[in-house]
Design an enzyme around this catalytic site. Structure first.
Site, PDB file in Angstrom:
ATOM      1  N   ASP A 263     -54.939 -72.545 -98.027  1.00 52.28           N
ATOM      2  CA  ASP A 263     -53.835 -71.636 -98.329  1.00 52.28           C
ATOM      3  C   ASP A 263     -54.101 -71.015 -99.693  1.00 52.28           C
ATOM      4  O   ASP A 263     -54.606 -71.687-100.603  1.00 52.28           O
ATOM      5  CB  ASP A 263     -52.492 -72.365 -98.336  1.00 52.28           C
ATOM      6  CG  ASP A 263     -51.326 -71.405 -98.165  1.00 52.28           C
ATOM      7  OD1 ASP A 263     -50.774 -71.325 -97.047  1.00 52.28           O
ATOM      8  OD2 ASP A 263     -50.964 -70.716 -99.143  1.00 52.28           O
ATOM      9  N   ASP A 306     -51.481 -68.057 -89.667  1.00 59.40           N
ATOM     10  CA  ASP A 306     -50.020 -68.183 -89.614  1.00 59.40           C
ATOM     11  C   ASP A 306     -49.494 -67.379 -90.790  1.00 59.40           C
ATOM     12  O   ASP A 306     -49.248 -67.908 -91.869  1.00 59.40           O
ATOM     13  CB  ASP A 306     -49.630 -69.655 -89.707  1.00 59.40           C
ATOM     14  CG  ASP A 306     -48.150 -69.885 -89.474  1.00 59.40           C
ATOM     15  OD1 ASP A 306     -47.444 -68.928 -89.131  1.00 59.40           O
ATOM     16  OD2 ASP A 306     -47.699 -71.035 -89.653  1.00 59.40           O
ATOM     17  N   CYS A 359     -43.457 -65.764 -87.746  1.00 56.00           N
ATOM     18  CA  CYS A 359     -42.110 -66.145 -87.301  1.00 56.00           C
ATOM     19  C   CYS A 359     -41.171 -64.964 -87.581  1.00 56.00           C
ATOM     20  O   CYS A 359     -40.089 -65.126 -88.137  1.00 56.00           O
ATOM     21  CB  CYS A 359     -41.635 -67.423 -87.981  1.00 56.00           C
ATOM     22  SG  CYS A 359     -41.708 -67.405 -89.786  1.00 56.00           S
TER      23      CYS A 359
END
EC number: 2.1.1.-
Length: 429
Positions: A263, A306, A359
């Site tokens: 990340d 993601d 999302c």
């Protein structure tokens, strides 16, 4: 505390959120610290009123013809707690800690204003500027999607198949109304709470401490399965964050092969180490520095992105986020997504796959980003998403919005999950 005191407290917290522009969790925590006499049940009830008020903010304001915290809090009880103006005034009467009773003018407004007559964005409980995005994504069904995003969410769990099976975990959670999820083969769902109730603290359960389960929305579980991680392959989880999907990928790979968890913000990775240990995950390497990824270029069988996004698909869990979101923040996220897709694609081997997940419920962050990437990268092409979904969830294709070319959308109204978008791209061999 009686209902009146809880309602007054919720109004106080909502006023704090509005005037100081604070996250809801921070405002509720500070209220709890300054009101230590309040028990766990009281704090849960106050939190429920606050979150319901934020979920149904526009509906409540429309009914009262007012945008005050009082209107939002009272509206929450009317809309979500099965209260009526009469029952509320009866419950508040004689309670010295309660806010003033509903006035004749307020009762008259509630009688005159009907949600069936309200503008679509009000009935959907979304900001006006977001309504066209939802309509573009879902057509005539967009209001229903907004309403589903304004409902209380369930508590979803993922069974860690490295250590336990779903039936075993369900036995451990007996008494919690837990049941198998409708789509994910490894999911367990505890239904939404009602009124002043609260979800069980599953993180205090022995099953959680033993690593048998993780808290993870069913939509996130489905996205991880669709990514296509199989035993023995090489995977880069490029935006791993706290590691929720990393753990799901590892379980799907049966601890075989290799996952590199990265990340760009190191602090997001901090929780992953304890989670890996508790879950008995042994095939994950955490790579915090971007330069250390260089040896992986064009070598990964699967790269999962993601992507950071507006989080509009999670509004039922974080309703304050939809009122803080701005069009400027959406633009920033879109630029980040475009950059991350380009960076992450470098690691996909010829014949490998790039899986993009958000999302978000907005087409700008989903299909539009994939379309733009494909125009600029002719060596990638979308897989047949209809076939992909059916291969992973046989007989359940009707539970997702699937376009064979454009990708897969999971939504609260259609799928019963948080809002997620998944697109899988294959690199030419």
């Amino acid at each position: 505390m009686r209902l009146g005191g809880r309602l007054a407290a919720a109004i106080e917290v909502l006023e704090d959120i509005r005037t100081r522009h604070r996250p809801t969790a921070d405002a509720l925590r500070d209220w709890g610290v300054s009101h230590r006499f309040a028990g766990a049940g009281d704090r849960a009830a106050v939190g429920n009123i606050v979150y319901d008020a934020l979920r149904r903010k526009r509906s409540a304001e429309y009914l009262f013809g007012s945008d005050t915290p009082r209107a939002a809090a009272f509206g929450a009880l009317l809309l979500e707690w099965d209260e009526s103006p009469q029952s509320l005034n009866e419950a508040l009467s004689g309670d010295k800690f309660a806010p003033p009773l509903l006035s004749e003018d307020e009762i008259e407004a509630l009688s005159a204003n009907r949600l069936d007559d309200a503008p679509d964005a009000v009935r959907a409980d979304v900001p006006d500027w977001c309504a066209p995005f939802l309509e573009a994504q879902f057509g005539a069904g967009w209001v229903a999607e907004g309403q589903a995003l304004s409902a209380r969410p369930p508590l979803d769990l993922r069974v860690n198949t490295l250590k336990a099976g779903r039936d075993k975990v369900l036995r451990e959670l007996s008494g919690m109304h837990a049941a198998p999820t409708a789509i994910s083969p490894n999911g367990i769902r505890i239904p939404p709470i009602r009124g002043s109730g609260r979800h069980p603290n599953v993180q205090a359960e022995p099953a959680f401490r033993k690593g048998w389960l993780e808290v993870q929305d069913e939509g996130s579980q489905i996205a991880a399965i669709l990514a296509g991680a199989e035993p023995g392959i090489q995977v880069l989880d490029y935006c791993a964050g706290a590691g929720g999907k990393t753990l799901a990928l590892s379980a799907g790979m049966e601890n075989r092969g290799q996952i590199f968890a990265h990340d760009s913000e190191k602090q997001r990775l901090a929780p992953i180490f304890d989670r890996l240990r508790r879950a008995d995950v042994r095939n994950v390497q955490v790579v915090s520095r971007a330069e250390d990824l260089a040896p992986l270029e064009r070598k990964m069988d699967l790269v999962l992105v993601d992507a950071p996004c507006t989080g509009s698909g999670t509004w039922r869990r974080r309703p304050d986020a939809k009122w803080r979101l701005t069009d400027r923040q959406l633009d920033v996220r879109m630029a980040e997504q475009e950059k991350i897709l380009v960076e992450a694609s470098r690691f996909v081997r010829p014949g490998g796959r790039l899986t993009y997940v958000t999302c978000s419920m907005f087409p700008q962050e989903n299909v539009e980003r994939i379309d733009a990437f494909l125009v600029a990268n002719s060596d990638f092409m979308p897989v047949d998403h209809a076939r992909l979904f059916e291969s992973r969830f046989e007989g359940k294709s009707g539970s997702a919005r699937i376009d064979a070319v454009k990708g897969i959308s999971l939504t609260p109204a259609y799928s019963g999950t948080d809002g997620f978008y998944v697109a899988v791209l294959s690199r030419a061999a």
